[in-house]
Scaffold this active site. Structure first.
Site, PDB file in Angstrom:
ATOM      1  N   ASP A 190       0.817  -1.211   0.000  1.00 38.12           N
ATOM      2  CA  ASP A 190       0.000   0.000   0.000  1.00 38.12           C
ATOM      3  C   ASP A 190       0.856   1.269   0.000  1.00 38.12           C
ATOM      4  OD1 ASP A 190      -2.415   1.421   0.198  1.00 38.12           O
ATOM      5  OD2 ASP A 190      -2.270   1.517   2.395  1.00 38.12           O
ATOM      6  N   ASN A 216       6.426  -7.534   7.078  1.00 37.86           N
ATOM      7  CA  ASN A 216       5.118  -6.986   7.421  1.00 37.86           C
ATOM      8  C   ASN A 216       4.033  -7.773   6.698  1.00 37.86           C
ATOM      9  OD1 ASN A 216       3.461  -4.584   8.517  1.00 37.86           O
ATOM     10  ND2 ASN A 216       2.856  -4.643   6.363  1.00 37.86           N
ATOM     11  N   ASN A 228      -0.966  -5.553  13.481  1.00 33.78           N
ATOM     12  CA  ASN A 228      -1.616  -4.441  12.796  1.00 33.78           C
ATOM     13  C   ASN A 228      -3.121  -4.630  12.930  1.00 33.78           C
ATOM     14  OD1 ASN A 228       0.957  -3.780  12.026  1.00 33.78           O
ATOM     15  ND2 ASN A 228       0.734  -4.456   9.897  1.00 33.78           N
ATOM     16  N   TYR A 266      -7.177  -3.123  12.780  1.00 35.76           N
ATOM     17  CA  TYR A 266      -8.087  -2.120  12.197  1.00 35.76           C
ATOM     18  C   TYR A 266      -9.551  -2.482  12.438  1.00 35.76           C
ATOM     19  CZ  TYR A 266      -3.937  -0.358   9.744  1.00 35.76           C
ATOM     20  OH  TYR A 266      -2.706   0.175   9.439  1.00 35.76           O
ATOM     21  N   TYR A 269     -11.612  -1.600   8.904  1.00 35.23           N
ATOM     22  CA  TYR A 269     -11.769  -2.563   7.809  1.00 35.23           C
ATOM     23  C   TYR A 269     -12.822  -3.616   8.156  1.00 35.23           C
ATOM     24  CZ  TYR A 269      -7.687  -0.576   5.469  1.00 35.23           C
ATOM     25  OH  TYR A 269      -6.822   0.269   4.825  1.00 35.23           O
ATOM     26  N   TRP A 314      -0.673   4.076  12.876  1.00 30.52           N
ATOM     27  CA  TRP A 314      -0.518   4.103  11.422  1.00 30.52           C
ATOM     28  C   TRP A 314      -1.306   5.280  10.900  1.00 30.52           C
ATOM     29  CZ3 TRP A 314       2.952   1.877   8.603  1.00 30.52           C
ATOM     30  CH2 TRP A 314       2.829   1.878   7.200  1.00 30.52           C
ATOM     31  N   LYS A 374      -4.245   8.035   6.538  1.00 30.48           N
ATOM     32  CA  LYS A 374      -4.253   7.667   7.963  1.00 30.48           C
ATOM     33  C   LYS A 374      -3.248   8.484   8.772  1.00 30.48           C
ATOM     34  CE  LYS A 374      -6.155   3.044   7.366  1.00 30.48           C
ATOM     35  NZ  LYS A 374      -5.979   2.821   5.923  1.00 30.48           N
TER      36      LYS A 374
HETATM   37  C1  GCB Z   1      -1.733  -2.415   6.671  1.00 28.05           C
HETATM   38  C2  GCB Z   1      -0.426  -2.326   5.994  1.00 28.05           C
HETATM   39  C3  GCB Z   1      -0.073  -0.911   5.588  1.00 28.05           C
HETATM   40  C4  GCB Z   1      -1.297  -0.219   5.030  1.00 28.05           C
HETATM   41  C5  GCB Z   1      -2.360  -0.172   6.116  1.00 28.05           C
HETATM   42  C6  GCB Z   1      -3.643   0.499   5.652  1.00 28.05           C
HETATM   43  O1  GCB Z   1      -2.028  -3.339   7.365  1.00 28.05           O
HETATM   44  O2  GCB Z   1       0.619  -2.874   6.747  1.00 28.05           O
HETATM   45  O3  GCB Z   1       0.953  -0.947   4.641  1.00 28.05           O
HETATM   46  O4  GCB Z   1      -1.018   1.066   4.563  1.00 28.05           O
HETATM   47  O5  GCB Z   1      -2.672  -1.471   6.500  1.00 28.05           O
HETATM   48  O6  GCB Z   1      -3.753   1.705   5.777  1.00 28.05           O
HETATM   49  O7  GCB Z   1      -4.496  -0.198   5.131  1.00 28.05           O
END
Ligand code: GCB
Length: 601
Positions: free
Chosen positions: A167, A415, A468, A470, A474, A551, A570
């Site tokens: 990304d 990652n 990580n 979200y 998400y 992030w 973000k």
């Molecule tokens: C993640 C990735 C990162 C993305 C982020 C996102 O899990 O490690 O590279 O930019 O999510 O913002 O979706």
């Protein structure tokens, strides 16, 4: 590989500036003799910088294939009694370098330095031409992995398109400083430092190598230049009385002077470097810095800025460092690749704890955001032996490059890889064995939230687990209550299945600066604040969580996609490094967390 420096025995000359530049869509440059004859119809291009966003051309921005860079320089006559090296901080992704038309070096790694001895290729009383062919294509034999497809345009030309897993925009070009430097014919080739302490006494262990015959001397000096320890030989262990330990709050650096004296007593070579005396350990589910528990507060970052793309820029670097300090951060992760060496030098000086990551991002069946089911990539051969070797080479070169930085406290192997496959275990064990042979820093691997703690084959092998997360973004988008519940459940499962501490290596939401709404909705600044506050409540209840890195530090560019609004938003800061509301939220929390730093949980 030692960073190039001007010392009493070495000289440097930067080649940064404006170079000639030309696209080569049909890869004909070599056939047409460009390295010897020069680029036939070039434009001007700054170095270091990505080439993509410098002009207004769409073709240039989305270009996939070969591009050429070229510059010329004279060299002082006195340089010809020495060995001359040509060094690139990083060229993304594949580079071929010629000097005066003769091949000097090729390199396959877009985020690590490479160099060549070019003395025999140089012209003494004339202009020297340096030519670099850069290719920005990605394959599944490289990191990060990707794929290029070709199609014919109506005009009959071949157009290449890059398909990537990760990304961030596939910026390319000569991204980091280019330096010519001299070393004496016989010279110091490597210096490795490890530090420890015992009570008030600092211990500095050094291993130095010299290409000729001669004895290496080491001297440790305080900031004020007072000599506090000396040693001699290939390996030496030195004691510093009343040592000043290095930490983010007190980033005290000693100078280590390495010299080699010839038979006549003259200094043959001299290389100084900054060292910090500190100790990092993971014990009883805690991260210890100098025997004290430390809680990581900070960011996942990117090397990314408007116009310059991924080109190293000291202006942006300094702004970032000051903004992070201002916000109360004590750490950052070099997501998702090794950063410029200059960044780590500054982290040593200003005081940040750095999780140093390889460019292994996207070893998955899906691109970002990865939702739904994951298909295998290890067991079906997608991750080949060649990719495994590339990963290994990256890890080894990263350690060689960065091991002397006190700021680097941990190696992050990758990652979001497909670590739910049994085959991943052997793959990672091989990497981990190699790291442990070379260095004693803790090892981390960073997991995607689709990886289930009970079915991860890699986390049991590492010292610190990166997660990580979200939930509420998400998954259950916009519903923070559900997000909180799912996050709690997920972290508890990790806590119950693994003994290691967890760093939350990513949590955050896309936020359009200036977009406000009460009650909040996704993408507003209010929602970003509420998301962070909700997550912090959960972290504070989890003994296994030893750090939080939001992030992202700043908005950054990605490939075009329906889930991205001119890039990933973000950031706690905008892409031009101005704060969103959430900066104040983090600052209030992180600056009041001193206690937690000192006593752990
Ligand atoms: C993640 C990735 C990162 C993305 C982020 C996102 O899990 O490690 O590279 O930019 O999510 O913002 O979706």
């Amino acid at each position: 590989m030692l960073y190039p420096k001007t010392t009493t025995t070495r000289q440097t000359k930067t080649l940064d500036g404006i170079w000639n530049f030309q696209l080569d869509a049909n890869s004909l440059g070599e056939e047409h003799g460009w390295p010897a004859q020069g680029l036939p119809s070039s434009i001007h291009m700054p170095v270091p910088s990505s080439f993509n966003d410098i002009t207004t051309s769409q073709e240039m921005r989305d270009y996939v294939g070969d591009v050429w860079y070229e510059t010329t320089t004279y060299l002082p006559n006195e340089w010809f009694t020495e060995t001359v090296m040509l060094r690139f901080g990083a060229v993304s992704h594949t580079a071929t370098v010629w000097v005066n038309g003769a091949l000097a070096v090729t390199n396959h790694n877009g985020f690590l330095p490479f160099e060549a001895k070019i003395t025999p290729l140089l012209i003494k009383n004339g202009l020297n031409r340096i030519t670099v062919k850069v290719n920005n294509e990605l394959t599944w034999d490289m990191l990060p992995p990707g794929e290029v497809t070709e199609e014919k345009t109506p005009e009959g030309e071949v157009k290449k398109t890059l398909h990537q897993q990760h990304d961030f925009f596939n910026y390319a070009g000569i991204h980091r400083p280019v330096t010519l430097y001299t070393v004496p014919k016989e010279h110091i080739t490597s210096v490795q430092v490890d530090t420890d302490f015992n009570g008030e006494t600092g211990i500095v262990s050094v291993e130095g190598h010299f290409s000729g015959r001669g004895e290496i001397h080491y001297e440790v000096l305080t900031k004020e230049g007072q000599s506090v320890a000396t040693g001699t030989g290939t390996t030496a262990s030195m004691s510093i009385p009343h040592v000043q330990l290095w930490s983010p709050d007190h980033p005290y650096l000693y100078k280590l002077d390495v010299t080699v004296t010839g038979e006549d007593g003259n200094i043959v070579d001299h290389y100084p470097l900054n060292i910090g005396v500190r100790k990092v350990e993971v014990k009883n589910r805690q991260l210890l810095l100098n025997h004290e528990p430390v809680y990581l507060k900070g960011f996942g970052k990117h090397e990314d800025a408007d116009v310059r793309g991924k080109g190293h820029d000291p202006v942006m670097m300094m702004r970032d460092m000051y903004l992070m300090k201002e916000t109360g951060a004590n750490s950052f992760r070099t997501a998702h690749y090794p950063y410029a060496e200059e960044v780590l030098q500054m982290a040593d000086e200003i005081g940040f704890l750095v999780i140093d990551e390889t460019s292994a991002v996207g070893l998955l069946s899906q691109g970002v955001p990865a939702t739904g089911d994951l298909a295998p990539v290890f067991s079906n051969g997608r991750i080949s032996d060649r990719l495994a070797d590339y990963h290994m080479d990256t890890v080894i070169r990263l350690i060689e490059r960065d091991r002397n930085h006190p700021s680097v406290i941990m190696w992050s192997l990758s990652n979001e890889a497909s670590t739910m496959e049994p085959e991943a275990e052997v793959y990672y064990q091989r990497l981990i064995d190699e790291v442990r042979k070379r260095d004693r820093r803790p090892i981390m691997n960073v997991n995607l939230m689709l990886i289930e703690p009970e079915r991860c084959y890699v986390s049991k092998l590492v010292d610190v687990i990166g997660l990580n997360v979200y939930f509420g973004w998400y998954s259950t988008p916009g519903n923070l209550e559900a997000g909180k519940r799912d996050l709690t459940d997920y972290l508890e499962r990790w806590e119950n299945t693994h003994e290691q501490p967890v760093v939350i290596t990513e949590y955050g939401v896309d936020t359009v600066a200036g977009l406000h709404k009460m009650p909040s909705v996704m993408f507003t600044e209010e929602f970003q604040v509420e998301f962070l506050e909700t997550y912090h409540q959960v972290f504070d209840e989890m003994p296994s969580v030893i750090g939080e890195q939001v992030w992202n530090f700043a908005d950054f560019m990605t490939k075009q996609d329906t889930v991205r609004v001119d890039g990933n938003k973000k950031g706690i800061f905008t892409r031009d490094r101005q704060p969103k509301m959430a900066q104040a939220t983090l600052k209030a929390r992180w600056l009041s967390h001193k206690e937690r730093d000192r006593h752990g949980r």
